[in-house]
Structure formats: structure tokens, C-alpha cells
Design a protein around this motif. Structure first.
Motif, PDB file in Angstrom:
ATOM      1  N   GLY A  34      11.587 -12.975  25.714  1.00 44.56           N
ATOM      2  CA  GLY A  34      12.090 -14.548  25.831  1.00 44.56           C
ATOM      3  C   GLY A  34      11.539 -14.597  27.573  1.00 44.56           C
ATOM      4  O   GLY A  34      10.478 -13.738  28.109  1.00 44.56           O
ATOM      5  N   ILE A  35      12.277 -15.259  28.421  1.00 48.26           N
ATOM      6  CA  ILE A  35      12.442 -15.698  29.202  1.00 48.26           C
ATOM      7  C   ILE A  35      12.244 -14.634  30.479  1.00 48.26           C
ATOM      8  O   ILE A  35      13.657 -14.097  30.279  1.00 48.26           O
ATOM      9  N   ASN A  36      12.136 -14.257  32.064  1.00 51.48           N
ATOM     10  CA  ASN A  36      11.694 -13.951  32.233  1.00 51.48           C
ATOM     11  C   ASN A  36      12.186 -14.449  33.997  1.00 51.48           C
ATOM     12  O   ASN A  36      10.901 -15.210  34.604  1.00 51.48           O
ATOM     13  N   VAL A  37      13.352 -14.432  35.003  1.00 50.56           N
ATOM     14  CA  VAL A  37      13.169 -15.318  35.698  1.00 50.56           C
ATOM     15  C   VAL A  37      13.551 -13.646  37.031  1.00 50.56           C
ATOM     16  O   VAL A  37      14.107 -12.808  37.127  1.00 50.56           O
ATOM     17  N   ARG A  38      12.296 -13.583  38.298  1.00 54.36           N
ATOM     18  CA  ARG A  38      12.323 -12.743  39.145  1.00 54.36           C
ATOM     19  C   ARG A  38      13.067 -13.764  40.086  1.00 54.36           C
ATOM     20  O   ARG A  38      11.878 -14.492  40.632  1.00 54.36           O
ATOM     21  N   LYS A  39      13.760 -12.503  41.204  1.00 56.94           N
ATOM     22  CA  LYS A  39      13.999 -12.836  42.527  1.00 56.94           C
ATOM     23  C   LYS A  39      13.865 -11.939  43.860  1.00 56.94           C
ATOM     24  O   LYS A  39      14.035 -11.002  43.956  1.00 56.94           O
ATOM     25  N   TYR A  40      12.691 -12.074  44.188  1.00 60.45           N
ATOM     26  CA  TYR A  40      12.396 -11.307  45.350  1.00 60.45           C
ATOM     27  C   TYR A  40      13.058 -11.087  46.969  1.00 60.45           C
ATOM     28  O   TYR A  40      12.910 -12.382  47.127  1.00 60.45           O
ATOM     29  N   PHE A  41      13.925 -10.407  47.040  1.00 62.36           N
ATOM     30  CA  PHE A  41      14.310 -10.388  48.001  1.00 62.36           C
ATOM     31  C   PHE A  41      13.806  -9.059  49.513  1.00 62.36           C
ATOM     32  O   PHE A  41      13.649  -7.896  49.317  1.00 62.36           O
ATOM     33  N   GLY A  42      13.686  -9.056  50.706  1.00 60.80           N
ATOM     34  CA  GLY A  42      13.110  -8.267  51.280  1.00 60.80           C
ATOM     35  C   GLY A  42      12.221  -7.800  51.414  1.00 60.80           C
ATOM     36  O   GLY A  42      11.500  -8.405  50.530  1.00 60.80           O
ATOM     37  N   ASN A  43      11.970  -6.385  51.800  1.00 62.37           N
ATOM     38  CA  ASN A  43      11.189  -5.815  51.687  1.00 62.37           C
ATOM     39  C   ASN A  43      10.993  -4.407  50.986  1.00 62.37           C
ATOM     40  O   ASN A  43       9.172  -4.979  50.042  1.00 62.37           O
ATOM     41  N   ASN A  44      11.680  -4.720  49.632  1.00 66.03           N
ATOM     42  CA  ASN A  44      11.359  -3.605  48.813  1.00 66.03           C
ATOM     43  C   ASN A  44      12.291  -4.135  47.308  1.00 66.03           C
ATOM     44  O   ASN A  44      13.083  -3.340  46.952  1.00 66.03           O
ATOM     45  N   HIS A  45      13.244  -5.164  47.419  1.00 66.95           N
ATOM     46  CA  HIS A  45      14.104  -5.219  46.155  1.00 66.95           C
ATOM     47  C   HIS A  45      14.364  -6.541  45.083  1.00 66.95           C
ATOM     48  O   HIS A  45      13.262  -7.454  46.237  1.00 66.95           O
ATOM     49  N   ALA A  46      14.487  -6.916  45.069  1.00 63.09           N
ATOM     50  CA  ALA A  46      14.409  -7.849  43.787  1.00 63.09           C
ATOM     51  C   ALA A  46      15.658  -7.750  42.747  1.00 63.09           C
ATOM     52  O   ALA A  46      17.017  -6.408  42.422  1.00 63.09           O
ATOM     53  N   PHE A  47      16.009  -9.388  42.279  1.00 69.08           N
ATOM     54  CA  PHE A  47      16.778  -8.811  41.094  1.00 69.08           C
ATOM     55  C   PHE A  47      15.940  -9.771  39.492  1.00 69.08           C
ATOM     56  O   PHE A  47      15.322 -11.141  39.719  1.00 69.08           O
ATOM     57  N   ASP A  48      16.389  -9.323  38.846  1.00 69.72           N
ATOM     58  CA  ASP A  48      15.176  -9.766  38.008  1.00 69.72           C
ATOM     59  C   ASP A  48      16.229 -10.158  36.154  1.00 69.72           C
ATOM     60  O   ASP A  48      16.976  -9.372  36.129  1.00 69.72           O
ATOM     61  N   LEU A  49      15.754 -11.042  35.409  1.00 70.13           N
ATOM     62  CA  LEU A  49      17.032 -11.799  34.739  1.00 70.13           C
ATOM     63  C   LEU A  49      16.125 -11.817  33.164  1.00 70.13           C
ATOM     64  O   LEU A  49      15.438 -12.359  33.842  1.00 70.13           O
ATOM     65  N   ASN A  50      16.549 -11.578  32.368  1.00 71.40           N
ATOM     66  CA  ASN A  50      15.749 -11.783  30.993  1.00 71.40           C
ATOM     67  C   ASN A  50      16.641 -12.654  30.008  1.00 71.40           C
ATOM     68  O   ASN A  50      17.713 -11.500  29.650  1.00 71.40           O
ATOM     69  N   VAL A  51      16.527 -13.614  29.312  1.00 77.51           N
ATOM     70  CA  VAL A  51      16.912 -14.298  28.152  1.00 77.51           C
ATOM     71  C   VAL A  51      16.271 -14.085  27.180  1.00 77.51           C
ATOM     72  O   VAL A  51      15.490 -15.301  27.570  1.00 77.51           O
ATOM     73  N   GLY A  52      16.482 -13.652  25.866  1.00 78.31           N
ATOM     74  CA  GLY A  52      15.541 -14.285  24.764  1.00 78.31           C
ATOM     75  C   GLY A  52      16.808 -13.113  23.721  1.00 78.31           C
ATOM     76  O   GLY A  52      18.099 -13.416  23.682  1.00 78.31           O
TER      77      GLY A  52
END
Length: 170
Positions: A34-52
Motif C-alpha cells: 500500500g501507501i508508505n509515508v516516512r518522516k526522517y528526523f534527527g541524524n538516525n531516526h524515522a517513523f514509518d507508516l504503511n496503509v494498505g
């Protein structure tokens, strides 16, 4: 307007690490797809969201509780990620993370004699993968695998979660 957008794209920095403090949107093929959204923050972190969709890659007909799944369902999956450069140019990054998943599928229990009920399941998941950022391009490719462990409706029901995809980074 088109010339302005083209000039902005050409002026995009050639360093891959400039993309890590931004949003990325794309698609994931796998389980879930499905659709994937990722937010990168800081030097080595992220939040990943998949909806499908959920359940299509490893079979739509699968034993579940006392009955079976016989269809593909809806899934929402989120992970908090840690990522790090695996190459000096930072064009390839490895990542891993943990989070949760909510699924909704048609469940066919024997007591309903061939009819179904909607089954909502909730569980934890873990993921690990590789992401490739072509130099000077606003997109990235990824390949990942992990596991989903259900907590509610069927505790300890396991499902492999793997996929590949493409994201546009902005």
C-alpha cells in the motif's frame, strides 16, 4: 511554473544525507502492500507508516483461530526506526524498528457454515531493511523484512511482513 519546478529539481543537492530530515511518500509491495509515508528526523531516526492490504503475499486462504482467512484485508502498520549509513557516501542505509499493526479481514469460522465475520486484529511488529538513495535524485528504493505477532484475537499468530518499494523524498 514548469521551468521553476525543473530548476528546483536540478538544484537538489547531490548529497544523499540531505534527504533524511524530510518526508518521503511512496508505495510498498509485499505484506502489507500500500501507501508508505516516512518522516526522517534527527541524524538516525524515522517513523514509518504503511496503509494498505494485508494477507495477499503469503496466501489469502490461511488457517486462523478455529477457522480460516479467505481474503485480503486492510492493514495499518507503524514503526519507529533507527537507521545508519552503510557506505561512505551514505547512499545505502540500513534500518530496523519496532511498532504495531492493526488488521481487518474476513474470518470464516466453522460455526457460521461458510459465512464470514469481520475480524479486527492487533499486534506488535518488527522490521529491518535497506534503503538506497541514488545520488542527486529525490527518490529512494527500499527492501525490508520483519514479523508480525498478533496479540488480539489470536495471541502469537505469526505472519512474515516483507516488501519492497519506492519513495519520493521531499
Amino acid at each position: 511554473m514548469t521551468a521553476l519546478l525543473l530548476a528546483g529539481w536540478v538544484a537538489t543537492p547531490n548529497k544523499a544525507h540531505a534527504q533524511y530530515n524530510n518526508w518521503a511518500v511512496g508505495f510498498r509491495l509485499g505484506d502489507p502492500s500500500g501507501i508508505n509515508v516516512r518522516k526522517y528526523f534527527g541524524n538516525n531516526h524515522a517513523f514509518d507508516l504503511n496503509v494498505g492490504t494485508y494477507g495477499g503475499l503469503y496466501g489469502t486462504n490461511r488457517s486462523y483461530r478455529s477457522g480460516q482467512y479467505k481474503s485480503v484485508g486492510l492493514a495499518v502498520q507503524g514503526h519507529y526506526l533507527w537507521h545508519t549509513a552503510l557506505t561512505k557516501s551514505e547512499s545505502i542505509r540500513g534500518y530496523y524498528g519496532f511498532g504495531g499493526q492493526i488488521n481487518s479481514r474476513r474470518y470464516y469460522p466453522p460455526r457460521l457454515n461458510g459465512d464470514y465475520e469481520k475480524a479486527l486484529s492487533i499486534g506488535g511488529s518488527g522490521i529491518g531493511g535497506l534503503e538506497f538513495f541514488p545520488t542527486g535524485k529525490p527518490y529512494s528504493f527500499f527492501l525490508e523484512t520483519g514479523v508480525y505477532v498478533e496479540l488480539l484475537q489470536a495471541p502469537f499468530f505469526l505472519n512474515l511482513n516483507s516488501g519492497l518499494g519506492l519513495r519520493y523524498n521531499f
